[in-house]
Write a protein that holds these residues in place. Structure first.
Motif, PDB file in Angstrom:
ATOM      1  N   ALA A   1       0.804  -1.222   0.000  1.00 26.86           N
ATOM      2  CA  ALA A   1       0.000   0.000   0.000  1.00 26.86           C
ATOM      3  C   ALA A   1       0.836   1.271   0.000  1.00 26.86           C
ATOM      4  O   ALA A   1       0.403   2.306  -0.510  1.00 26.86           O
ATOM      5  N   ASP A   2       2.062   1.208   0.547  1.00 30.85           N
ATOM      6  CA  ASP A   2       2.890   2.406   0.626  1.00 30.85           C
ATOM      7  C   ASP A   2       3.784   2.612  -0.592  1.00 30.85           C
ATOM      8  O   ASP A   2       4.592   3.545  -0.629  1.00 30.85           O
ATOM      9  N   GLY A   3       3.658   1.759  -1.599  1.00 29.61           N
ATOM     10  CA  GLY A   3       4.431   1.920  -2.816  1.00 29.61           C
ATOM     11  C   GLY A   3       5.626   1.007  -2.950  1.00 29.61           C
ATOM     12  O   GLY A   3       6.254   0.949  -4.010  1.00 29.61           O
ATOM     13  N   ARG A   4       5.995   0.277  -1.908  1.00 20.34           N
ATOM     14  CA  ARG A   4       7.043  -0.728  -2.064  1.00 20.34           C
ATOM     15  C   ARG A   4       6.530  -1.808  -3.017  1.00 20.34           C
ATOM     16  O   ARG A   4       5.357  -2.162  -2.991  1.00 20.34           O
ATOM     17  N   ALA A   5       7.423  -2.307  -3.870  1.00 23.17           N
ATOM     18  CA  ALA A   5       6.965  -3.243  -4.902  1.00 23.17           C
ATOM     19  C   ALA A   5       8.077  -4.195  -5.286  1.00 23.17           C
ATOM     20  O   ALA A   5       9.267  -3.945  -5.025  1.00 23.17           O
ATOM     21  N   LEU A   6       7.698  -5.289  -5.924  1.00 19.38           N
ATOM     22  CA  LEU A   6       8.665  -6.265  -6.415  1.00 19.38           C
ATOM     23  C   LEU A   6       8.118  -6.934  -7.663  1.00 19.38           C
ATOM     24  O   LEU A   6       6.914  -6.952  -7.917  1.00 19.38           O
ATOM     25  N   ALA A   7       9.035  -7.466  -8.445  1.00 15.17           N
ATOM     26  CA  ALA A   7       8.672  -8.296  -9.589  1.00 15.17           C
ATOM     27  C   ALA A   7       9.826  -9.254  -9.848  1.00 15.17           C
ATOM     28  O   ALA A   7      10.991  -8.893  -9.682  1.00 15.17           O
TER      29      ALA A   7
END
Length: 334
Positions: free
Chosen positions: A277-283
């Motif tokens: 929700a805070d914008g941390r992301a992974l792929a």
């Protein structure tokens, strides 16, 4: 393991692979009876809350086909085309559903609501994606159908958007179709980079290649989008109804249900994208497409994002069997 540098340059042109997969690091090890008998290589990127690259392994700047991890972008394009869809219906439009009864019932309802029939779908006939559902489906005497294919919700939404706009419905999977041109535009906007190649997905829909950095950036943009925008509406529907995005026995469902605000979507060939929700992301993508490595790599990646929840252990549990008993595991190697 030392993270590799990530370039912000556009992805390579179609047909060009910027890195050799055998140079990618092992992301998951196969351990049987205490002996490492194999491994799965791949690339991974973790973004900080401000969108900067916090960790990179392999070559996450190289283009990949995100497969079904592109579905949130396809659903956003359907909304931008003017289709008014929300709740479970919008979640199913972004789904790789398991083929459970409630999935198929809603697809049939959505088709009828827009004057469509299962015969209008251009998905290939298939069995339910979930193995238990497939067994029950066959035991009941059923055969492969277009509606049972895991992308039927997405295709129904695409057809409904075509009906609304007066676009041709027989060619809705053509990359030159107005709807697919809109999908292409959305993918480039949210990924922040040009589409590197266009292929055909397993369901027959056009498939846009972007980098793993671009994929993580896209998921980040969905959770941070302004309320009411197409991207935020898709993210909100998926997070509110995760069982329609995947199924009752699927990691995407578990993660979105148990870590509030999380957006998660897997793709075939072992692709995964997640945004908090805070914008941390992974792929990430496992090079050989081994789905058995996806859970352990996802669990470890979540911990890199700071997610310390019991669901990570559940997702990461990947036992190896011998003689009917557990004799080893597939484990993250980074």
């Amino acid at each position: 393991m030392t993270p590799s540098a990530v370039s912000s340059a556009p992805a390579a042109p179609s047909g060009i692979s910027p890195a050799r997969p055998d140079a990618h690091p092992v992301l998951a090890e196969v351990v049987r009876s205490g002996f490492v008998e194999g491994g799965h290589r791949g690339s991974l990127v973790v973004l900080a809350a401000d969108g900067s690259v916090e960790r990179a392994l392999g070559d996450p700047a190289a283009p990949v086909f995100p497969r079904s991890a592109n579905k949130p972008m396809q659903a956003a394009a359907v909304l931008r085309a003017g289709l008014d869809m929300s709740g479970e219906r919008l979640a199913l439009a972004a789904a790789s559903h398991s083929g459970e009864g409630f999935h198929l019932d809603l697809v049939r309802t959505m088709l009828a609501e827009h004057g469509l029939t299962p015969g209008d779908l251009r998905t290939p006939p298939d069995l339910p994606l979930d193995p238990a559902e497939a067994e029950a489906y066959l035991a009941a005497g059923n055969v492969r159908e277009r509606i049972t294919m895991n992308c039927s919700g997405k295709h129904t939404a695409m057809l409904a958007a075509c009906a609304l706009n007066g676009w041709d419905r027989t060619s809705y999977l053509d990359p030159a179709h107005p709807l697919q041109r809109l999908v292409h535009q959305v993918v480039e906007e949210v990924a922040g980079e040009p589409v590197a190649a266009v292929g055909t997905d397993g369901c027959g829909a056009p498939l846009m290649a972007i980098s793993l950095v671009g994929l993580a950036r896209a998921f980040r943009s969905f959770v941070l989008a302004e309320p009411g925008t197409a991207e935020r509406r898709v993210a909100d529907a998926m997070r509110a109804h995760p069982e329609y995005v995947a199924g009752t026995r699927r990691p995407d469902t578990w993660l979105m249900r148990e870590v509030p605000g999380t957006l998660s979507k897997m793709g075939a060939e072992a692709v995964q994208a997640v945004a908090l929700a805070d914008g941390r992301a992974l792929a990430f993508k496992i090079d050989d497409g081994a789905g058995r490595a996806l859970g352990p790599v996802l669990a470890r990646s979540l911990r890199l994002l700071g997610v310390d929840a019991p669901v990570a252990d559940r997702i990461g549990h990947a036992p190896l069997l011998g003689g009917g008993g557990e004799v080893g595991e597939i484990r993250a190697a980074f």
